[in-house]
Design a protein around this motif. Structure first.
Motif, short mmCIF file in Angstrom:
data_model
loop_
_atom_site.label_atom_id
_atom_site.label_comp_id
_atom_site.label_asym_id
_atom_site.label_seq_id
_atom_site.Cartn_x
_atom_site.Cartn_y
_atom_site.Cartn_z
N GLY A 42 0.79 -1.31 -0.06
CA GLY A 42 0.04 0.20 -0.02
C GLY A 42 0.75 1.41 -0.01
N VAL A 43 2.22 1.13 -0.34
CA VAL A 43 2.87 2.31 -0.43
C VAL A 43 3.91 2.14 -1.74
CG1 VAL A 43 3.13 2.83 1.98
CG2 VAL A 43 4.78 1.12 1.10
N ILE A 44 4.58 3.30 -1.98
CA ILE A 44 5.30 3.28 -3.03
C ILE A 44 6.69 2.87 -2.55
CG2 ILE A 44 6.77 4.58 -4.94
CD1 ILE A 44 4.09 6.42 -5.13
N THR A 45 7.67 1.85 -2.99
CA THR A 45 8.63 1.17 -2.66
C THR A 45 9.74 1.48 -3.65
OG1 THR A 45 8.39 -0.97 -3.51
CG2 THR A 45 7.46 -0.61 -1.18
N PHE A 46 10.87 1.23 -3.38
CA PHE A 46 11.88 1.40 -4.59
C PHE A 46 11.58 0.29 -5.61
CE2 PHE A 46 15.54 -0.17 -6.58
CZ PHE A 46 15.97 0.66 -7.51
N GLY A 47 11.16 -0.79 -5.29
CA GLY A 47 10.71 -1.83 -6.24
C GLY A 47 9.76 -1.51 -7.17
N SER A 48 8.76 -1.15 -6.28
CA SER A 48 7.51 -0.66 -7.42
C SER A 48 7.71 0.52 -8.23
CB SER A 48 6.14 -0.50 -6.22
OG SER A 48 6.38 0.65 -5.38
N LEU A 49 8.50 1.42 -7.49
CA LEU A 49 8.79 2.51 -8.54
C LEU A 49 9.56 2.17 -9.61
CD1 LEU A 49 8.61 5.54 -8.76
CD2 LEU A 49 10.63 5.73 -7.33
N ARG A 50 10.55 1.28 -9.40
CA ARG A 50 11.52 0.82 -10.78
C ARG A 50 10.60 0.05 -11.55
NH1 ARG A 50 15.95 -3.39 -9.83
NH2 ARG A 50 17.30 -2.87 -11.74
N LYS A 51 9.55 -0.76 -11.18
CA LYS A 51 8.85 -1.66 -11.81
C LYS A 51 7.58 -0.83 -12.77
CE LYS A 51 5.20 -5.25 -11.61
NZ LYS A 51 4.42 -5.88 -10.40
N ASN A 52 7.03 -0.07 -12.19
CA ASN A 52 6.16 0.80 -12.69
C ASN A 52 6.59 2.05 -13.30
OD1 ASN A 52 4.31 -1.23 -11.97
ND2 ASN A 52 4.20 -0.25 -9.97
N SER A 53 7.44 2.45 -13.07
CA SER A 53 7.91 3.97 -13.71
C SER A 53 7.87 4.15 -15.22
CB SER A 53 9.64 4.43 -13.14
OG SER A 53 10.18 3.51 -13.63
N ALA A 54 8.08 3.03 -15.98
CA ALA A 54 7.79 3.30 -17.43
C ALA A 54 6.52 3.53 -17.65
CB ALA A 54 8.22 1.60 -18.17
N MET A 55 5.58 3.44 -16.86
CA MET A 55 4.23 3.83 -17.40
C MET A 55 3.96 5.22 -16.98
SD MET A 55 1.53 1.35 -15.35
CE MET A 55 2.20 0.89 -13.97
N LEU A 56 4.96 6.01 -16.69
CA LEU A 56 4.71 7.44 -16.56
C LEU A 56 5.99 8.04 -17.34
CD1 LEU A 56 4.79 8.00 -12.75
CD2 LEU A 56 2.80 8.05 -14.46
N GLY A 57 6.68 7.13 -18.29
CA GLY A 57 7.46 7.74 -19.18
C GLY A 57 8.85 8.06 -18.54
N LEU A 58 9.20 7.12 -17.47
CA LEU A 58 10.35 7.41 -16.70
C LEU A 58 11.49 6.07 -16.81
CD1 LEU A 58 8.94 8.84 -13.37
CD2 LEU A 58 9.85 10.23 -15.49
N GLN A 59 11.30 5.16 -17.79
CA GLN A 59 11.88 4.35 -18.18
C GLN A 59 13.34 4.44 -18.18
OE1 GLN A 59 9.32 5.26 -20.12
NE2 GLN A 59 10.22 5.15 -22.18
N GLY A 60 13.90 5.61 -18.70
CA GLY A 60 15.33 5.97 -18.50
C GLY A 60 16.08 6.37 -17.52
N MET A 61 15.24 6.43 -16.15
CA MET A 61 15.89 6.99 -15.00
C MET A 61 16.66 5.73 -14.39
SD MET A 61 12.99 9.12 -13.27
CE MET A 61 13.97 9.68 -12.03
N SER A 62 17.74 5.91 -14.01
CA SER A 62 18.58 5.15 -13.37
C SER A 62 18.10 4.57 -11.84
CB SER A 62 20.27 5.49 -13.04
OG SER A 62 20.17 6.60 -12.18
N ASP A 63 18.56 3.98 -11.39
CA ASP A 63 18.17 3.39 -10.06
C ASP A 63 18.85 4.32 -8.97
OD1 ASP A 63 17.31 0.74 -11.02
OD2 ASP A 63 19.04 -0.42 -10.08
N ASP A 64 19.79 5.05 -9.24
CA ASP A 64 20.02 6.32 -8.28
C ASP A 64 19.09 7.45 -8.48
OD1 ASP A 64 22.19 4.88 -7.45
OD2 ASP A 64 23.68 5.93 -8.75
N GLU A 65 18.76 7.38 -9.60
CA GLU A 65 17.75 8.86 -9.87
C GLU A 65 16.38 8.48 -9.33
OE1 GLU A 65 19.47 10.57 -14.22
OE2 GLU A 65 18.34 8.76 -13.96
N LEU A 66 16.00 6.98 -9.47
CA LEU A 66 14.72 6.71 -8.71
C LEU A 66 14.88 6.78 -7.12
CD1 LEU A 66 13.90 3.77 -11.02
CD2 LEU A 66 12.79 5.72 -11.08
N LEU A 67 15.97 6.15 -6.55
CA LEU A 67 16.31 6.30 -5.24
C LEU A 67 16.22 7.74 -4.73
CD1 LEU A 67 19.04 3.40 -4.62
CD2 LEU A 67 16.62 3.69 -3.45
#
Length: 111
Positions: A42-67
């Protein structure tokens, strides 16, 4: 808006509020949160952000940028974003929205 990482985010929030109204816009923010959250936690985790970020057009972001994005919004220091933290972060990423919210608050105080 340009992020520290050099990624440019187009600020569509003011136009969305104009079109949807404040309540409709908040509904859309909540929908965005649900798209990115870990369904079990029920929260946004690093894993869920990484997995789902492409839906927002953020697929080019690195793990460091997501963190970095996750840390930026993590107000309570638990390493995750709850719905309130997500909404606050979205407002903070939109300078026009922040300025507008100040005007709305000042207008409410004056009345």
């Amino acid at each position: 808006m340009a992020a520290k990482t050099g990624i440019v985010f187009e600020d569509f929030f003011p136009a969305m509020i104009e079109k949807l109204g404040a309540e409709g816009f908040m509904d859309e923010l909540c929908n965005g949160f649900r798209l990115l959250m870990d369904g079990e936690k029920g929260v946004i985790t690093f894993g869920s952000l990484r997995k789902n970020s492409a839906m927002l057009g953020l697929q080019g972001m690195s793990d460091d940028e997501l963190l970095c994005m996750l840390r930026e919004g993590d107000l309570d220091g638990d390493g995750k974003l709850n719905q309130m933290e997500f909404c606050v972060l979205m407002f903070r990423l939109s300078p026009d929205l922040m300025n507008g919210s100040r005007r709305w608050l000042e207008g409410a105080v004056m009345n």
